[in-house]
Structure formats: structure tokens, C-alpha cells
Write a protein that holds these residues in place. Structure first.
Motif, PDB file in Angstrom:
ATOM      1  N   ARG A  46       0.818  -1.217   0.000  1.00  0.00           N
ATOM      2  CA  ARG A  46       0.000   0.000   0.000  1.00  0.00           C
ATOM      3  C   ARG A  46       0.850   1.265   0.000  1.00  0.00           C
ATOM      4  NH1 ARG A  46      -4.275  -0.669   4.779  1.00  0.00           N
ATOM      5  NH2 ARG A  46      -4.727   1.474   4.151  1.00  0.00           N
ATOM      6  N   LEU A  47       1.951   1.226   0.742  1.00  0.00           N
ATOM      7  CA  LEU A  47       2.815   2.404   0.859  1.00  0.00           C
ATOM      8  C   LEU A  47       4.260   1.978   0.611  1.00  0.00           C
ATOM      9  CD1 LEU A  47       1.140   3.958   4.023  1.00  0.00           C
ATOM     10  CD2 LEU A  47       0.999   4.844   1.702  1.00  0.00           C
ATOM     11  N   PRO A  48       4.593   1.667  -0.633  1.00  0.00           N
ATOM     12  CA  PRO A  48       5.897   1.067  -0.945  1.00  0.00           C
ATOM     13  C   PRO A  48       7.098   1.952  -0.655  1.00  0.00           C
ATOM     14  CG  PRO A  48       4.743   1.680  -2.959  1.00  0.00           C
ATOM     15  CD  PRO A  48       3.757   1.837  -1.838  1.00  0.00           C
ATOM     16  N   LYS A  49       6.908   3.273  -0.550  1.00  0.00           N
ATOM     17  CA  LYS A  49       8.034   4.161  -0.306  1.00  0.00           C
ATOM     18  C   LYS A  49       8.397   4.272   1.171  1.00  0.00           C
ATOM     19  CE  LYS A  49       7.215   7.045  -4.388  1.00  0.00           C
ATOM     20  NZ  LYS A  49       6.961   8.419  -4.897  1.00  0.00           N
ATOM     21  N   LEU A  50       7.519   3.779   2.046  1.00  0.00           N
ATOM     22  CA  LEU A  50       7.748   3.932   3.484  1.00  0.00           C
ATOM     23  C   LEU A  50       8.260   2.643   4.107  1.00  0.00           C
ATOM     24  CD1 LEU A  50       4.623   5.962   4.693  1.00  0.00           C
ATOM     25  CD2 LEU A  50       6.875   6.820   4.023  1.00  0.00           C
ATOM     26  N   PRO A  51       9.191   2.750   5.065  1.00  0.00           N
ATOM     27  CA  PRO A  51       9.566   1.565   5.835  1.00  0.00           C
ATOM     28  C   PRO A  51       8.445   1.205   6.811  1.00  0.00           C
ATOM     29  CG  PRO A  51      10.672   3.490   6.717  1.00  0.00           C
ATOM     30  CD  PRO A  51       9.936   3.946   5.475  1.00  0.00           C
ATOM     31  N   VAL A  52       8.527  -0.009   7.334  1.00  0.00           N
ATOM     32  CA  VAL A  52       7.504  -0.514   8.249  1.00  0.00           C
ATOM     33  C   VAL A  52       8.156  -0.806   9.601  1.00  0.00           C
ATOM     34  CG1 VAL A  52       5.753  -2.284   8.606  1.00  0.00           C
ATOM     35  CG2 VAL A  52       6.297  -1.539   6.286  1.00  0.00           C
ATOM     36  N   TYR A  53       7.440  -0.479  10.672  1.00  0.00           N
ATOM     37  CA  TYR A  53       7.938  -0.706  12.027  1.00  0.00           C
ATOM     38  C   TYR A  53       6.858  -1.468  12.799  1.00  0.00           C
ATOM     39  CZ  TYR A  53      10.674   0.553  16.261  1.00  0.00           C
ATOM     40  OH  TYR A  53      11.450   0.520  17.388  1.00  0.00           O
ATOM     41  N   VAL A  54       7.218  -2.614  13.375  1.00  0.00           N
ATOM     42  CA  VAL A  54       6.292  -3.333  14.254  1.00  0.00           C
ATOM     43  C   VAL A  54       6.372  -2.652  15.619  1.00  0.00           C
ATOM     44  CG1 VAL A  54       5.631  -5.553  15.249  1.00  0.00           C
ATOM     45  CG2 VAL A  54       6.684  -5.468  12.970  1.00  0.00           C
ATOM     46  N   VAL A  55       5.451  -1.744  15.868  1.00  0.00           N
ATOM     47  CA  VAL A  55       5.504  -0.915  17.077  1.00  0.00           C
ATOM     48  C   VAL A  55       5.074  -1.693  18.320  1.00  0.00           C
ATOM     49  CG1 VAL A  55       4.544   1.170  18.159  1.00  0.00           C
ATOM     50  CG2 VAL A  55       5.240   1.215  15.773  1.00  0.00           C
ATOM     51  N   GLU A  56       4.175  -2.667  18.130  1.00  0.00           N
ATOM     52  CA  GLU A  56       3.767  -3.531  19.243  1.00  0.00           C
ATOM     53  C   GLU A  56       3.540  -4.948  18.741  1.00  0.00           C
ATOM     54  OE1 GLU A  56       0.423  -2.262  21.568  1.00  0.00           O
ATOM     55  OE2 GLU A  56       1.036  -0.151  21.546  1.00  0.00           O
ATOM     56  N   ASN A  57       4.031  -5.912  19.507  1.00  0.00           N
ATOM     57  CA  ASN A  57       3.745  -7.326  19.285  1.00  0.00           C
ATOM     58  C   ASN A  57       4.001  -8.050  20.591  1.00  0.00           C
ATOM     59  OD1 ASN A  57       5.410 -10.152  18.095  1.00  0.00           O
ATOM     60  ND2 ASN A  57       3.258  -9.832  17.685  1.00  0.00           N
ATOM     61  N   GLY A  58       3.109  -8.940  20.973  1.00  0.00           N
ATOM     62  CA  GLY A  58       3.297  -9.665  22.219  1.00  0.00           C
ATOM     63  C   GLY A  58       2.192 -10.673  22.435  1.00  0.00           C
ATOM     64  N   MET A  59       2.213 -11.319  23.594  1.00  0.00           N
ATOM     65  CA  MET A  59       1.234 -12.358  23.923  1.00  0.00           C
ATOM     66  C   MET A  59       0.802 -12.236  25.369  1.00  0.00           C
ATOM     67  SD  MET A  59       1.578 -16.539  23.721  1.00  0.00           S
ATOM     68  CE  MET A  59       2.425 -16.736  25.294  1.00  0.00           C
ATOM     69  N   SER A  60      -0.490 -12.387  25.599  1.00  0.00           N
ATOM     70  CA  SER A  60      -1.031 -12.333  26.951  1.00  0.00           C
ATOM     71  C   SER A  60      -1.130 -13.730  27.555  1.00  0.00           C
ATOM     72  CB  SER A  60      -2.429 -11.702  26.908  1.00  0.00           C
ATOM     73  OG  SER A  60      -3.096 -11.885  28.138  1.00  0.00           O
ATOM     74  N   THR A  61      -0.903 -13.794  28.856  1.00  0.00           N
ATOM     75  CA  THR A  61      -1.238 -14.993  29.618  1.00  0.00           C
ATOM     76  C   THR A  61      -2.255 -14.605  30.683  1.00  0.00           C
ATOM     77  OG1 THR A  61       0.583 -14.659  31.183  1.00  0.00           O
ATOM     78  CG2 THR A  61       1.007 -16.055  29.255  1.00  0.00           C
ATOM     79  N   ASP A  62      -2.927 -15.582  31.248  1.00  0.00           N
ATOM     80  CA  ASP A  62      -3.959 -15.363  32.255  1.00  0.00           C
ATOM     81  C   ASP A  62      -3.306 -15.315  33.629  1.00  0.00           C
ATOM     82  OD1 ASP A  62      -6.182 -15.286  33.849  1.00  0.00           O
ATOM     83  OD2 ASP A  62      -6.920 -17.290  33.325  1.00  0.00           O
ATOM     84  N   ASN A  63      -3.063 -14.086  34.118  1.00  0.00           N
ATOM     85  CA  ASN A  63      -2.435 -13.883  35.425  1.00  0.00           C
ATOM     86  C   ASN A  63      -1.090 -14.594  35.532  1.00  0.00           C
ATOM     87  OD1 ASN A  63      -3.682 -12.068  37.215  1.00  0.00           O
ATOM     88  ND2 ASN A  63      -5.398 -13.465  37.508  1.00  0.00           N
ATOM     89  N   GLY A  64      -0.384 -14.704  34.399  1.00  0.00           N
ATOM     90  CA  GLY A  64       0.938 -15.299  34.408  1.00  0.00           C
ATOM     91  C   GLY A  64       0.951 -16.813  34.380  1.00  0.00           C
ATOM     92  N   LYS A  65      -0.220 -17.442  34.324  1.00  0.00           N
ATOM     93  CA  LYS A  65      -0.272 -18.909  34.293  1.00  0.00           C
ATOM     94  C   LYS A  65       0.109 -19.423  32.905  1.00  0.00           C
ATOM     95  CE  LYS A  65      -4.531 -18.738  35.661  1.00  0.00           C
ATOM     96  NZ  LYS A  65      -5.905 -18.987  36.128  1.00  0.00           N
ATOM     97  N   PRO A  66       0.671 -20.636  32.823  1.00  0.00           N
ATOM     98  CA  PRO A  66       0.976 -21.212  31.509  1.00  0.00           C
ATOM     99  C   PRO A  66      -0.295 -21.371  30.684  1.00  0.00           C
ATOM    100  CG  PRO A  66       2.054 -22.460  33.260  1.00  0.00           C
ATOM    101  CD  PRO A  66       1.105 -21.510  33.931  1.00  0.00           C
ATOM    102  N   ARG A  67      -0.148 -21.217  29.375  1.00  0.00           N
ATOM    103  CA  ARG A  67      -1.286 -21.461  28.491  1.00  0.00           C
ATOM    104  C   ARG A  67      -1.643 -22.951  28.515  1.00  0.00           C
ATOM    105  NH1 ARG A  67      -2.641 -17.988  24.139  1.00  0.00           N
ATOM    106  NH2 ARG A  67      -3.109 -19.885  22.958  1.00  0.00           N
ATOM    107  N   PRO A  68      -2.932 -23.282  28.430  1.00  0.00           N
ATOM    108  CA  PRO A  68      -3.330 -24.699  28.422  1.00  0.00           C
ATOM    109  C   PRO A  68      -2.697 -25.502  27.291  1.00  0.00           C
ATOM    110  CG  PRO A  68      -5.234 -23.301  28.835  1.00  0.00           C
ATOM    111  CD  PRO A  68      -4.100 -22.387  28.477  1.00  0.00           C
TER     112      PRO A  68
END
Length: 449
Positions: A309-331
Motif C-alpha cells: 500500500r505504501l511502498p516508499k515507506l519503511p515498516v515498524y512493528v511498534v507492538e507485538n506480544g502475547m497475553s497470559t492469564d495472570n501469568g499462568k501457563p497457556r493450556p
């Protein structure tokens, strides 16, 4: 616009466990993919926001929402994770990761608690924060508006009142002028679509007010872009867009579509995708982020899409991450470390295919107040804000992983993602529904745990 978003998102809560999409053999004829090492000087970062982490917050729209227990508020704010007093230690944690960007917000409500009256203690705090970030070898990425404004702005009608645009720009000018020529990367508004949705549900607002807010944010960003370039020439400016799966057109219409000529890079926040085997992204609407099945390969398609869409502009992943439920391991046993590696792998694939990726920020450095609740835990360092008076920062498995990724400039050659790409992804239906999905080179591994 966003009432339709809420309705559509609610429909997608029909959850599919998608365990079958995580493991199993890749086609034996799959060609080994090409990945690109991250270049030296790549911008590796961590991200947070002032309100979510600082604690001891002055009068604002969000302290008022919490006080009256607006929809979605389940936990008291308290001291949050007390970044206000612990920022030197947190900056040191970031430095030890090897990152060279530290993203946070400078909060208008703290700088100007009363109209025309700036708090010298708040200014001294932010001065020292920026100084310490730079002294640790990192560039500040400063967000000017992460959904929070002073109580006196709320009293004048917030974005309903045209005066707020002038007030916002006056405050932004003060901040930019104070921190110019210090290598700052500027973000005007964080995730305008989510900002509008939160205001819609928290204030609440009508459709006319929503339209007025959209117009105000657009005009204000455009004016801010010009102002920043005048005061801080050469500093990159953007507004990060939240990726919204099948509803991405609505998300982009909140602000992004009308300001593409006033961006120096495309800032993307990517957390969740969707495909025919995985429709769990709707849990984001209920705040149950830990119930969502991540789709790492979706980031590959999202990066390619915005670059087209915007070939002249660079891209920055400003946010990426994963949530857990109160720090517990995912099932399902999928760990934060595996999630990080899988996403970085697909960023490398996008770069090998020509996407000009300039940076990546992990959200977030520590757990923090997730807009009404401490239950979603996104931090590289976990903090139990409700039950641990010491607010100790405890490293997750992803700390060592992120450090090694940065040192090695990516995942190792031949890395095989834990998550198998799903079939028929909304990120690129043509490629993924008709058999042209890029596949990793070998059988997918079973998640640890």
C-alpha cells in the motif's frame, strides 16, 4: 463505524481451539524458505505506556472511568507497577536485553494537571526518564497520546470540543520542543481505532460524537506532523495502527487512511490474526486475550500488505506480544519464548521478500494495567500488581530468548516455527486459501509443556 465493529467482533467469539493448526507435518515437497538476518543498526525495542505503568496518576479521563467502574473495569489502579519510581531499574532491564529503543508516553494529564499550569515535578521526571533512556544507549520512542487526557479536558467535552485540538497541540509543542534533537521517534496517537472504541464504551459517546472525534484526531495528527518536523527536523513521525483481522478496513478508517501522506513510516501493532481454523480473535473484545490462539504467520502477510500500500515507506512493528492469564501457563503449552521466536521468524521471511522493516518493539517490558484489569499479562518481566507489595520484576522465559535474538540478529538458520500456518487466513485469502501459503522447511514441532 465502531458499533459495527463491536457487533462483528462479538460474532467471531465462536472459538475454535485450532490445536490441529499448531502441529503436524509440512508438505514433504516444501522448498526451503529464504529468511533475512536483521541488519546491523536495526531498531529493537520494548514498549509500554505512561498511564499503564506509572501509577499514582493525576485526574484524567481514565482515573475517572476506573473510579466509576465503567464497562470493562474489574481491578483498581493502585500504584500499577510503579514505573514512576522504578523507571531507572526498568530502563536497566531493557538495556540488558540489548534493545536500542524504549517506547513510552509522556502523559498530558501529568504534565498539565490544570489548564495552563504545568507541574515542575512531572517535567523533571520526564526529563530524567528521557535522559536515562539515552544514557543507556536507547532511542526514546515517545507517544504523545496513549488514550489518556487530563480531567479538565474531559470537563470541556474532550474531543467533542474543537478547543481540545488546540489544547492538545499546545501541549505537544511543549513536549516536542523540550525533547527535540535527542533522537526521538514520535508517535502522535496510539491505535486511533482502539482509542475511539474505548471512548465510545467508557464515556460513552453517540455516533455523532464518534464522528467528531475521528475528524478531530485526523486534523490534529496532520497538524502535529507538520509541527514536529518544523521543531525537530529529521525526526521520524507516525501514528501506529492496530491490525484488526477481518475488520482491518474499519480499523484503518479511524485515522490511518486519511494521514498516509503525513507518515514517515508505517507503524503496525500486530497481536492476533484469524483463519478458517481459528476464529478466536474475538476474545479481544471481552479482554480475555489469553484465550486467543496466536497466528504468527499473519504478521508476514500484514507486513507485506502495508508495504504494498505504501511502498516508499519503511515498516515498524511498534507492538507485538502475547497475553497470559495472570501469568499462568497457556493450556496448550505455547510459551512466550516460542511466540516471540515464531513472530520474529515471519518478520525475517517478510524482509527476505522485500519488506523494508526498520524496527520491532515487544509489548511490553513488564506487566501493567491493561485498561481495567491486571489479569492479562503481556510482560517480558511479570509483576503481580495486586498481591505483591514489592512489585518485583520476575523474568519470563522470553527474556533470554529476546536477548539472544537481538545478539544473533534473528532466529537461527533453519528455525522451524512451533505454530503451523492455518488454512485460509484473512490476512491474505488468495495466498492461503488456494495453496500458496509459504511453509517452513520441515515438520512443525510440538509446543513445549
Amino acid at each position: 463505524m465502531l458499533p459495527a465493529l463491536a457487533l462483528a467482533a462479538a460474532v467471531t467469539v465462536t472459538a475454535s481451539p485450532a490445536a490441529h493448526a499448531r502441529t503436524g507435518p509440512a508438505p514433504s515437497t516444501a522448498k526451503a524458505p529464504t529468511t533475512a538476518k536483521f541488519p546491523r543498526g536495526f531498531l529493537w525495542g520494548v514498549a509500554t505506556s505512561g498511564f499503564q505503568g506509572e501509577g499514582s496518576f493525576p485526574d484524567s479521563n481514565w482515573t475517572r472511568y476506573i473510579k466509576r467502574k465503567a464497562p470493562g473495569i474489574s481491578d483498581p489502579y493502585k500504584k500499577s507497577v510503579d514505573f514512576l519510581h522504578r523507571y531507572p531499574g526498568d530502563i536497566e532491564l531493557a538495556r540488558k536485553l540489548g534493545v536500542n529503543v524504549f517506547r513510552t508516553s509522556i502523559e498530558w494529564a501529568r504534565i498539565e494537571p490544570k489548564r495552563g499550569v504545568r507541574d515542575p515535578k512531572a517535567i523533571a521526571y520526564y526529563d530524567d526518564l528521557v535522559r536515562r533512556i539515552r544514557a543507556a544507549g536507547m532511542r526514546p520512542m515517545i507517544t504523545l497520546d496513549h488514550w489518556v487526557y487530563p480531567g479538565w479536558v474531559a470537563d470541556q467535552g474532550a474531543w467533542d470540543n474543537p478547543r481540545t485540538q488546540a489544547d492538545w497541540l499546545r501541549n505537544a509543542r511543549f513536549i516536542v520542543d523540550r525533547y527535540k534533537r535527542q533522537g526521538v521517534i514520535w508517535i502522535t496517537f496510539n491505535e486511533a481505532s482502539a482509542y475511539m472504541y474505548k471512548e465510545l464504551t467508557m464515556r460513552p459517546m453517540g455516533l455523532g460524537q464518534l464522528a467528531a472525534m475521528r475528524t478531530a484526531l485526523t486534523k490534529t495528527h496532520r497538524a502535529a506532523y507538520d509541527m514536529i518536523h518544523k521543531l525537530d527536523p529529521g525526526a521520524p513521525v507516525s501514528t501506529n495502527v492496530a491490525y484488526g483481522t477481518a475488520l482491518n478496513g474499519i480499523f484503518d478508517a479511524a485515522l490511518f487512511n486519511d494521514v498516509t501522506d503525513k507518515l514517515d513510516f508505517v507503524g503496525i501493532d500486530y497481536y492476533y490474526g484469524a483463519n478458517a481454523q481459528n476464529l478466536t480473535a474475538g476474545y479481544a473484545l471481552t479482554g480475555e486475550f489469553w484465550k486467543i490462539d496466536p497466528e504468527p504467520e499473519g504478521l508476514y502477510y500484514v507486513l507485506k500488505s502495508y508495504q504494498r500500500r505504501l511502498p516508499k515507506l519503511p515498516v515498524y512493528v511498534v507492538e507485538n506480544g502475547m497475553s497470559t492469564d495472570n501469568g499462568k501457563p497457556r493450556p496448550d503449552g505455547y510459551t512466550r519464548s516460542e511466540h516471540l521466536r515464531d513472530h520474529i521468524y515471519w518478520v525475517q521471511r517478510a524482509m527476505a521478500d522485500g519488506v523494508k522493516v526498520m524496527g520491532y518493539n515487544y509489548w511490553s517490558l513488564t506487566d501493567n494495567y491493561e485498561w481495567g484489569s491486571y489479569e492479562p499479562r503481556f510482560g517480558l518481566y511479570t509483576v503481580n500488581a495486586l498481591t505483591d507489595p514489592s512489585l518485583a520484576r520476575r523474568p519470563t522465559d522470553a527474556v533470554a530468548t529476546y536477548r539472544s535474538i537481538i545478539a544473533d540478529r534473528g532466529v537461527r538458520a533453519g528455525y522451524v516455527p512451533v505454530r503451523r500456518p492455518g488454512w485460509c487466513s484473512v490476512e491474505d485469502p488468495v495466498a492461503t486459501c488456494f495453496g500458496t501459503t509459504p511453509t517452513p522447511p520441515a515438520a512443525y514441532r510440538v509446543p513445549a509443556g
